[in-house]
Structure formats: C-alpha cells, structure tokens
Design an enzyme around this catalytic site. Structure first.
Site, PDB file in Angstrom:
ATOM      1  CE  LYS A  39      -0.366  -0.411   5.007  1.00 38.53           C
ATOM      2  NZ  LYS A  39      -1.171  -0.944   6.109  1.00 38.53           N
ATOM      3  CE1 TYR A  94      12.374  31.741   4.185  1.00 37.04           C
ATOM      4  CE2 TYR A  94      12.361  29.337   4.091  1.00 37.04           C
ATOM      5  CZ  TYR A  94      12.200  30.567   3.467  1.00 37.04           C
ATOM      6  OH  TYR A  94      11.878  30.623   2.157  1.00 37.04           O
TER       7      TYR A  94
END
Ligand code: PLP
Length: 399
Positions: A59, A291
C-alpha cells in the site's frame, strides 16, 4: 596547458528540451534496491512453515518505494499474495501484469466500487452483512462467485465484524451462494510494543480472542479459507501468530518494527535517499542560516546547499537534528529545513563540491541513517517517514 572539457558526453546537435531529458539524479531521488526486497522476503519466509503464505503489503505505493517494483521483487522472494489499501492501488497493480491475488485492506462500501473491484479481479475486505449482500448480488449478476476476505475486530476498533456477533453472522454468510470466502482475518493494534510476549498484553489478548473465534466457527483446516492475523511485528513475535498467512510491510522494506530483533535476521534497507549539492558558500563566524536565523555560525563555516526540503517529504521538525553522509563521513544539517532546500555544514571536508552526491537515508561504509532514526528525532514512526516522500523524488531502481 590542459583545458578541462566541460561538455563531455554532451551532444550539442540534439539539445535536451523535455522533461524526459532531465537526469533523474539531477536533484534528489530515492534509490530503490529491489534485490534487498527479494532477499528480505526470502529471509522472512524462511521463518514461516512451508504452508504459511506471505502477503507483501505494498500500500501507499509500496511504502514509498514504488509498488510495482516492490511487488515484482517480493514475488521473486516468495510472496504469494499482495495487499493494498485502496481500489485505485489495486487496479494499478493488477494492470501492471501482476497475477497474484490482491487484497484491498481498506473498506469498499458502495455497489459501484465493489463492482469495479470484482471486475478487476481484486478481493475486498468485508466487515458487514450489508457488504456481503452487495457482493453476493454482484456475483449472482455475473453468474460467478465474488472472492473476498472477512475481517473481524479483535481490538483495533477500526474495520471488521464485531467479534461477539460473528459466529451467528458467519452461519448466514456461509449460505450466500455467490461469494467465495478466501480468508478470515484480524489486525493487531500493538504488536510492536515491548510487552507483546507478556500473556496479559493487548497483543496476546487479541490472539486469544481470534483463536477462540476460530474454534467456535470451526473452520476446517483443509478448507481453503486462509486465516491471518500478523503484520511485521506480529510475525516476528512467535509462530502462533502465523496461521495460514502473514501480512508483512515494514520488515520486508528492511526495518524492524521491534527493538529486540531476532539475532538471526539481517534485514537490508531497500530505500536510499540521495541528493546533489547544488551550491557551496562560505560564511563568517556569527552569521545566521536559513529562515528565522535559528542557527548562527560559531566559526567561519563552509555550507553545502542541498536540493531537498519538506516539499519532498523530509519532515521540517528534523531541522538541525539530522546528519548527511558523504564518503563515509557524517555532516550536520544546520538551520531550518526549507520547502525545497536545506543547508549542511561541510567545513571539515575538502572533497565535497557542487554536484557531489550526499546520502540522507541509507548507508555508506560503516555509517547508516535509517527512517527509524528520523522517526525517533521527529517523534513519529518509521511507517510515516517512508510514506511521506513525494512524487517530486524520482524512484530509481538499483540492484
Ligand atoms: C499496513 C498493514 C499491514 C502491514 O503492516 P506492517 O507493520 O508494515 O508490517 C498488515 N495488515 C494490515 C491490515 C495493514 O493495514
């Protein structure tokens, strides 16, 4: 004087123009070691009895590795069934020429979806009489039997028939003529916890509940109904979790779901995450990086800018907590991880240059960084790390 040739292997007559002309290893990519999947499956299979089947759980695009590739190599290693989560994943896999039985582990509840499931030769997981009836009607309409697995809830409180009512309901289900019950299963909620061998643990209680139910419905062992309970952690616990089949994801990809792993197992990670150095700069002492200026250099520092960020699936909360490998040496990542890039302190290296490859996950020499390490630092689980990688990262097969 020797003039360094910069256009080696480059043909100016056919200018690269299109997306397909971009080198998959131009920026950041996932290397899938398909052979590792095969050897992991073979190794895990050797822990099972001969008659016990191995369902490879592929999956979420094979836990980020590429479901088609994983399936192909898992089958080579001895997987005889495949598990997916959604109808779409199942169809995609079926259309890639995979012939093995495919079970959809998620729930399909509409007639429309169940018809599509049936027509694509996929098996649904059934959790109610209502769904059984729909499947039976579909089978009847086509004059065939709809193959499916029944799920019972033993402690997840997710999908599955309520266990106390199942005995009665099973009698009814057996009378439906146009369904074929291929399996009865349940799912463990806590098998990866350290107390799973303790008789009072949730895992053991789930196993007991499941076993009692099986005794009550008296499924003939010679009958073709496959009984299954174990995920990776369950399968590694003890043999009495194996039944007729195990459903294995994480450990097939090379990671142990439990800390105390069987000493005779040496699983190999199938996923390497690699990135190119896109730029190098030198900053003075006392200069902030990225940042928010969360990192400030304490010395004159050489920085490598790597072309990978949280939009590729590297968790931003790993900022300043991870290392990157180059030529068997570790280099610390510094400053906030940005959407598309991150910085690494390479002051101690004089060999890294623009275009060098660095390893974020995988091994080089005696250095290894695993999704298990990232998960610990990021306060999550390795499963989540593996399935967060985005399609922006090309999957490149290596053997
Ligand atoms: C995902 C899943 C598995 C595989 O779990 P792992 O821990 O990765 O081995 C098995 N069974 C079901 C129902 C699942 O959803």
């Amino acid at each position: 004087m020797q003039i360094r040739q910069t256009n080696q292997g480059f043909n100016f007559d056919t200018y690269p123009t299109f997306e397909k002309d971009i080198d998959p290893k131009q920026r950041a990519w996932i290397e899938v070691r398909a052979k590792a999947i095969e050897t992991n499956v073979r190794q895990l299979r050797s822990k099972l009895s001969k008659s016990c089947e191995f369902m490879a759980v592929v999956k979420a695009d094979g836990y980020g590795h590429d479901a088609k590739l994983v399936s192909e190599y898992a089958i080579k290693g001895g997987a005889s069934q495949l598990g997916v989560a959604t109808l779409k994943e199942g169809i995609k896999l079926r259309s890639s020429a995979v012939k093995k039985p495919i079970l959809i582990l998620g729930n399909l509840y509409s007639k429309r979806d169940l018809i599509i499931c049936f027509k694509n030769d996929l098996m649904p997981t059934i959790s109610s009489i209502r769904e059984c009836l729909i499947c039976n009607n579909i089978g009847k309409h086509f004059g065939l039997k709809f193959a499916l697995h029944l799920k019972v809830d033993t402690g997840m409180s997710r999908l599955g028939f309520e266990i106390n009512k199942f005995v009665q309901q099973f009698a009814k289900i057996k009378s439906f003529e146009n369904i074929s019950i291929e399996g009865i299963y349940s799912h463990l909620s806590s098998a990866d916890e350290h107390n799973s061998l303790d008789p009072k643990s949730r895992t053991q209680l789930q196993r007991q509940k499941f076993q009692e139910l099986l005794n009550q419905i008296n499924v003939d062992r010679n009958y073709k109904i496959k009984i299954h309970l174990a995920n990776s952690a369950g399968m590694l616990l003890t043999k009495d979790f194996h039944f007729d089949m195990v459903r294995v994801g994480l450990s097939m990809y090379g990671y142990s779901p439990i800390v105390k792993l069987d000493k005779n197992l040496s699983l190999k990670p199938a996923l390497f995450l690699k990135v190119k150095v896109a730029f190098i700069r030198i900053i003075d002492e006392g200069v902030s990086v990225s940042y928010g200026g969360k990192f400030v250099s304490s010395r004159k520092t050489k920085l490598a800018v790597l072309s990978i960020g949280y939009a590729d699936g590297v968790p931003r909360n790993l900022s300043g907590k991870i290392h990157v490998i180059h030529n068997k040496k570790l280099y610390p990542q510094v400053g906030s991880i940005t959407m598309d890039q991150m910085m690494v302190d390479i002051t101690d290296s004089n060999e890294i240059e623009i275009g060098s490859t660095m390893v974020l996950l995988g091994s080089d020499g005696d250095k290894t960084i695993s999704p298990v390490d990232w998960a610990r630092e990021s306060n999550t689980i390795p499963w989540e790390i593996l399935c967060s990688f985005k399609n922006r990262l090309p999957r490149v097969q290596v053997d």
